[in-house]
Design a protein around this motif. Sequence first.
Motif, short mmCIF file in Angstrom:
data_model
loop_
_atom_site.label_atom_id
_atom_site.label_comp_id
_atom_site.label_asym_id
_atom_site.label_seq_id
_atom_site.Cartn_x
_atom_site.Cartn_y
_atom_site.Cartn_z
N LEU A 159 -15.06 -23.72 -44.41
CA LEU A 159 -14.80 -22.69 -45.10
C LEU A 159 -14.83 -21.37 -44.69
CD1 LEU A 159 -16.71 -23.80 -48.56
CD2 LEU A 159 -14.41 -24.12 -48.05
N LYS A 160 -15.60 -21.30 -43.71
CA LYS A 160 -15.46 -19.99 -43.13
C LYS A 160 -14.02 -19.59 -42.33
CE LYS A 160 -17.64 -19.75 -38.92
NZ LYS A 160 -18.50 -19.51 -37.90
N LEU A 161 -13.56 -20.72 -41.99
CA LEU A 161 -12.23 -20.49 -41.20
C LEU A 161 -11.13 -20.19 -42.21
CD1 LEU A 161 -12.44 -23.23 -38.49
CD2 LEU A 161 -13.02 -20.67 -38.10
N LEU A 162 -11.31 -20.77 -43.24
CA LEU A 162 -10.25 -20.52 -44.53
C LEU A 162 -10.43 -19.25 -45.01
CD1 LEU A 162 -10.36 -23.78 -46.21
CD2 LEU A 162 -8.41 -23.09 -44.45
N ARG A 163 -11.71 -18.82 -45.26
CA ARG A 163 -11.86 -17.55 -45.80
C ARG A 163 -11.52 -16.28 -44.90
NH1 ARG A 163 -16.67 -18.44 -46.56
NH2 ARG A 163 -16.64 -19.08 -48.63
N SER A 164 -11.61 -16.45 -43.66
CA SER A 164 -11.10 -15.46 -42.79
C SER A 164 -9.53 -15.44 -42.56
CB SER A 164 -11.68 -15.95 -41.14
OG SER A 164 -13.12 -15.84 -41.14
N PHE A 165 -9.11 -16.56 -42.61
CA PHE A 165 -7.39 -16.82 -42.70
C PHE A 165 -6.83 -15.94 -43.96
CE2 PHE A 165 -3.68 -19.02 -44.09
CZ PHE A 165 -2.73 -18.39 -43.17
N VAL A 166 -7.55 -16.40 -45.16
CA VAL A 166 -7.01 -15.70 -46.17
C VAL A 166 -7.18 -14.10 -46.34
CG1 VAL A 166 -7.68 -15.71 -48.93
CG2 VAL A 166 -7.45 -17.69 -47.74
N LEU A 167 -8.26 -13.60 -45.79
CA LEU A 167 -8.47 -12.26 -45.60
C LEU A 167 -7.61 -11.56 -44.61
CD1 LEU A 167 -12.33 -11.39 -45.64
CD2 LEU A 167 -10.61 -11.08 -47.37
N LEU A 168 -7.31 -12.24 -43.54
CA LEU A 168 -6.13 -11.70 -42.58
C LEU A 168 -4.85 -11.91 -43.27
CD1 LEU A 168 -5.47 -10.92 -39.83
CD2 LEU A 168 -5.34 -13.15 -38.92
N ALA A 169 -4.46 -12.77 -44.08
CA ALA A 169 -3.07 -12.70 -44.49
C ALA A 169 -3.05 -11.65 -45.59
CB ALA A 169 -3.04 -14.29 -45.51
N GLU A 170 -3.99 -11.35 -46.29
CA GLU A 170 -4.01 -10.19 -47.08
C GLU A 170 -3.57 -9.01 -46.49
OE1 GLU A 170 -6.99 -12.40 -50.61
OE2 GLU A 170 -7.64 -10.51 -49.41
N GLU A 171 -4.46 -8.80 -45.22
CA GLU A 171 -4.43 -7.48 -44.50
C GLU A 171 -3.12 -7.45 -43.70
OE1 GLU A 171 -6.12 -4.83 -45.04
OE2 GLU A 171 -7.83 -5.59 -46.28
N LEU A 172 -2.85 -8.59 -43.01
CA LEU A 172 -1.87 -8.61 -41.97
C LEU A 172 -2.16 -7.72 -40.88
CD1 LEU A 172 1.30 -8.82 -43.95
CD2 LEU A 172 -0.08 -10.74 -42.70
N HIS A 173 -3.63 -7.73 -40.54
CA HIS A 173 -4.18 -6.67 -39.35
C HIS A 173 -5.51 -7.24 -39.13
CE1 HIS A 173 -5.72 -3.06 -37.74
NE2 HIS A 173 -4.36 -2.68 -37.63
N PHE A 174 -5.48 -7.54 -37.73
CA PHE A 174 -7.08 -8.26 -37.40
C PHE A 174 -8.15 -7.04 -37.58
CE2 PHE A 174 -4.31 -11.26 -35.36
CZ PHE A 174 -5.01 -12.45 -35.35
N GLY A 175 -7.82 -5.92 -37.28
CA GLY A 175 -8.81 -4.85 -37.33
C GLY A 175 -9.32 -4.70 -38.55
N ARG A 176 -8.45 -4.72 -39.68
CA ARG A 176 -9.02 -4.26 -41.00
C ARG A 176 -9.74 -5.57 -41.43
NH1 ARG A 176 -3.92 -1.60 -41.42
NH2 ARG A 176 -2.86 -3.20 -42.41
N ALA A 177 -9.18 -6.85 -41.23
CA ALA A 177 -9.52 -8.05 -41.57
C ALA A 177 -10.76 -8.28 -41.21
CB ALA A 177 -8.68 -9.24 -41.41
#
Length: 298
Positions: A4-22
């Motif tokens: 779930l940790k990996l999925l949560r990280s992917f969802v946040l990255l998909a929302e930000e489309l920016h590694f730093g902000r995510a």
Amino acid sequence: MLELKLLRSFVLLAEELHFGRAAERLHIVQPALTQQIQSLERQIGTPLLNRTRGRISLTDAGVLVLAEARKTLEQAARTETIGRLAGRGEVGRLEVGFVGSAGLSALMPAVLRDFRQAHPGVDLNLVEMAVGPQLAAIAAGDLDVGFIRLPPLSLPGGVAVLPLRPEGLVVALPAGHPLAQLPAVPVAGLAKEPMVLHHRAAAAELRSLIDELCARHGFAPQVVQSVPQISLTIRLVAAGLGVSLMPETIACMAVEGVVYRPLADDDIHYTLALAHRAQDAAPAVRAFVALAGTLAEP
């Protein structure tokens, strides 16, 4: 199995489309986030992101995985919530047994009402059963609690009983019967009366209690009809087939042609009680038993 940790990280990255902000939202450093996304892509077996000229976007696979990841995270959150509520006895299902006369008392409906108000997420399934089968079902785990009458003929191991409200027996009489003119009926006055009583299979404890009561006064009841239901018993009394002995709770059932009188010379009790497994750790069961005990207090 995807974490779930990996999925949560992917969802946040998909929302930000920016590694730093995510990474900032996840409270981790950017390299750690990069490693998580790469680990997720390796497990799935396909790229989820397009990385071009410092910009990122979702691949076709990434778009599909994002939708499923959100569903998975929502379900995981729901599972966690339900587990927490169940641990507090706020969701679930209780199998509740009861004898017919218990349903006519004021106490049982009050317990059901207040429990539903306090635990709206717990379903109550009500099953009418005689005392003996209730106790066996509770011991076997098929019922959680049961409104029974004391004293039971036998009590299975591991089953506890909480007395709730004692009550006496009353005599149900045809309205024109000579005994109906009395304010209270002596037990001995029933010695020669034809009686309509509950069938032993439906109310073994009540029949045993009546037999014991009559024996103490020197006679055996003259049973002209055994009946499986309270309502039919009262109707047969109204028709003049005989008199009956039953819990005083039944007196709330006003039937034309029937009068109820207390016994004049006996203090026999047919107590309403709640049976449950003695070591049942289910929070909903404990809450139900505690509420019943509280409402039963005078």
